[in-house]
Write an enzyme that holds these catalytic residues in place. Structure first.
Site, PDB file in Angstrom:
ATOM      1  CE  LYS A  17      -4.467   0.752   0.181  1.00 49.61           C
ATOM      2  NZ  LYS A  17      -5.580  -0.111  -0.206  1.00 49.61           N
TER       3      LYS A  17
ATOM      4  CG  ASP B  11      -7.319   3.086  -0.941  1.00 55.22           C
ATOM      5  OD1 ASP B  11      -7.668   1.905  -0.920  1.00 55.22           O
ATOM      6  OD2 ASP B  11      -7.525   3.845   0.036  1.00 55.22           O
TER       7      ASP B  11
ATOM      8  N   GLY C  25     -20.635   6.637   1.976  1.00 56.92           N
ATOM      9  CA  GLY C  25     -19.702   7.100   0.964  1.00 56.92           C
ATOM     10  C   GLY C  25     -20.452   7.459  -0.306  1.00 56.92           C
ATOM     11  CG  PHE C  26     -20.480  10.948  -2.452  1.00 59.47           C
ATOM     12  CD1 PHE C  26     -19.904  11.319  -1.241  1.00 59.47           C
ATOM     13  CD2 PHE C  26     -20.373  11.822  -3.523  1.00 59.47           C
ATOM     14  CE1 PHE C  26     -19.225  12.528  -1.113  1.00 59.47           C
ATOM     15  CE2 PHE C  26     -19.701  13.035  -3.407  1.00 59.47           C
ATOM     16  CZ  PHE C  26     -19.120  13.388  -2.188  1.00 59.47           C
ATOM     17  N   GLY C  27     -18.223   7.558  -3.372  1.00 63.11           N
ATOM     18  CA  GLY C  27     -17.124   7.435  -4.337  1.00 63.11           C
ATOM     19  C   GLY C  27     -17.315   6.203  -5.200  1.00 63.11           C
ATOM     20  CG  ASN C  28     -14.487   5.089  -8.391  1.00 65.07           C
ATOM     21  OD1 ASN C  28     -15.376   5.469  -9.150  1.00 65.07           O
ATOM     22  ND2 ASN C  28     -13.210   5.363  -8.579  1.00 65.07           N
ATOM     23  CB  VAL C  29     -16.378   1.496  -2.914  1.00 68.80           C
ATOM     24  CG1 VAL C  29     -16.895   0.178  -2.348  1.00 68.80           C
ATOM     25  CG2 VAL C  29     -14.867   1.458  -3.045  1.00 68.80           C
TER      26      VAL C  29
END
Ligand code: GLU
Length: 445
Positions: free
Chosen positions: A124, A164, A235-239
């Site tokens: 990472k 990430d 959340g409201f990202g890619n995932v």
């Protein structure tokens, strides 16, 4: 092995690294028995060797903003374990990034990647850079300065970074451009690349899709499915975006998303153009979710609150570590939530996990439930090696199969005598055994 003794020793060596110590404790608690039943592990000091990263690389990143002011950030790459394959794992750009967070993420990644069935070790990296409010040109200059240091440490057969939090398609593009210029070669050195230059179809939505596939497998063990279920996503990202798409496709109704500013409740369901809007909101480079309620006035915005207080059947925490605490878990249980599947890395605190397990919920820990992202990165690496691009259906089918295989591995090692499946234990043991046995095969290196 005595878990407390190992942890006390680690705490002395790495004081204050709380996320790292939390992640290590969870794995060691799960594997303690099987470890002690196999004396060959102890004689090769597998635990002592697996809890420490192979190496930590730290560097300074200096860059110039649009006004001509100079900034200095910290850059890191933690190469954790390569017993199974090249180091593999994302880069996180966020002001909260520090060594404890990157070590916890790298440690989780080792076990997650082991579960994917693909030949990937774990690593990472990232920086405390904050992209919020920065222009594209500033982000580009930062990414270029970051890669100027990183490029010597990575390679398609050595260490393959990806995205990430704070690192999406735009950043991977800038990073790849600089790598290519310095290394003077086009190789699969990063994943999450653009579709025109070596990326894989499905990669952007893969973590969310995989999370929902995993949750669907868990539900199946109780003869259930997403059909007609109310779903809370954070959340409201890619995932979150991929999870909302797939949960809706499987017949669920997604009623929440969230940001650091609070959460949105949309009783009509977050589907269709509202899911597209999530990405627009993210791309506007603003870390706040509240504009959703202005765009869709039937939705309500709850400032500074988390979505776990809403009555739902399924919860998908897809934001960040330790975002769901013991009280949130109790609220979900009281509201008869049946399934929690972690789209983020370690979003539930140890108290929350304990509450879910005590109450016999279907609980999918991140290292199993969010492994779809890195699995599809692994599929991107395979396509790059073959110099081919697979179709959307081909990648999706492989991703789906991997999530089913991970689920099966968890069931194999996590099912107790009363039939309850402890996915935390299952994922940790399955991930650990493959790494430990590979390390034994390869001697003390
Ligand atoms: N950052 C993602 C994760 O936590 C993806 C890593 C990758 O694709 O290498 O698994």
């Amino acid at each position: 092995m005595n878990v407390n003794a190992v942890l006390n020793n680690l705490e002395e060596k790495h004081p204050g690294e709380k996320e790292y110590l939390q992640a290590v404790r969870e794995v060691l608690d799960s594997v303690e028995n099987i470890y002690n039943e196999n004396p060959q592990f102890e004689s090769a000091k597998i635990v002592e060797r697996v809890v420490e990263p192979d190496r930590i690389l730290t560097f300074k990143v200096s860059w110039v903003d649009d006004k001509g002011d100079v900034h200095v950030n910290l850059g890191y790459r933690v190469q954790y374990n390569n017993a199974i394959g090249p180091y593999k794992g994302g880069l996180r750009f966020h002001p909260s990034v520090n060594l404890s967070i990157l070590k916890f993420l790298g440690f989780e990644q080792v076990f997650k990647n082991s579960l994917t069935t693909l030949p990937m070790g774990g690593g990472k990296g990232g920086s405390d850079f904050d992209a919020k409010g920065k222009s594209d040109a500033e982000v580009m200059r930062f990414c270029q300065a970051f890669m100027l240091e990183l490029w010597r440490l990575i390679g398609p057969e050595t260490d393959v970074p990806a995205g990430d939090i704070g690192v999406g398609g735009r950043e991977i593009g800038f990073l790849y451009g600089m790598y290519k210029k310095l290394a003077r070669e086009n190789t699969g050195v990063l994943t999450g690349k653009g579709i025109n230059w070596g990326g894989s179809l499905i990669r952007p939505e893969a973590t969310g899709f995989g999370n929902v596939y995993f949750a669907a497998e868990m539900l199946k063990t109780r003869g259930d499915s997403f059909e007609g279920k109310r779903v809370a996503i954070s959340g409201f990202g890619n995932v979150s975006w991929g999870a909302a798409l797939k949960a809706t496709e499987l017949g669920g109704k997604v009623v929440t998303i969230s940001g650091p500013d609070g959460y949105i409740l949309d009783e009509e369901g977050i589907s269709g153009k509202k899911i597209d809007y999530m990405l627009e909101l993210r791309a506007s480079n603003n870390d706040i979710v509240s504009p959703y309620a202005e765009e869709f006035p039937n939705a309500k915005f709850f400032p500074n609150k988390k979505p776990w207080e809403i009555k739902v059947d399924i919860a998908l925490p897809c934001a960040t570590q330790n975002e769901l605490n013991g009280d949130d878990a109790k609220a979900l249980v009281e509201n008869n939530c049946i399934c929690v599947s972690e789209g983020a890395n370690m979003p539930s605190t140890p108290e929350a996990v304990e509450t879910f397990l005590e109450n016999k919920l279907l609980f999918g820990p991140g290292k199993a439930a969010n492994a779809g992202g890195v699995s599809t990165s692994g599929l991107e690496m395979s396509q790059n090696s073959q110099k081919l691009s697979w179709t959307r259906n081909e990648v999706d089918a492989k991703l789906h199969q991997i999530m089913k295989d991970i689920h099966e591995a968890c069931v194999k090692y996590g099912t107790s005598d009363d039939g309850f499946i402890d996915y935390v234990k299952g994922a940790n043991i399955a991930g650990f055994l493959k790494i430990a046995n590979s390390m034994l095969d390869q001697g003390v290196v």
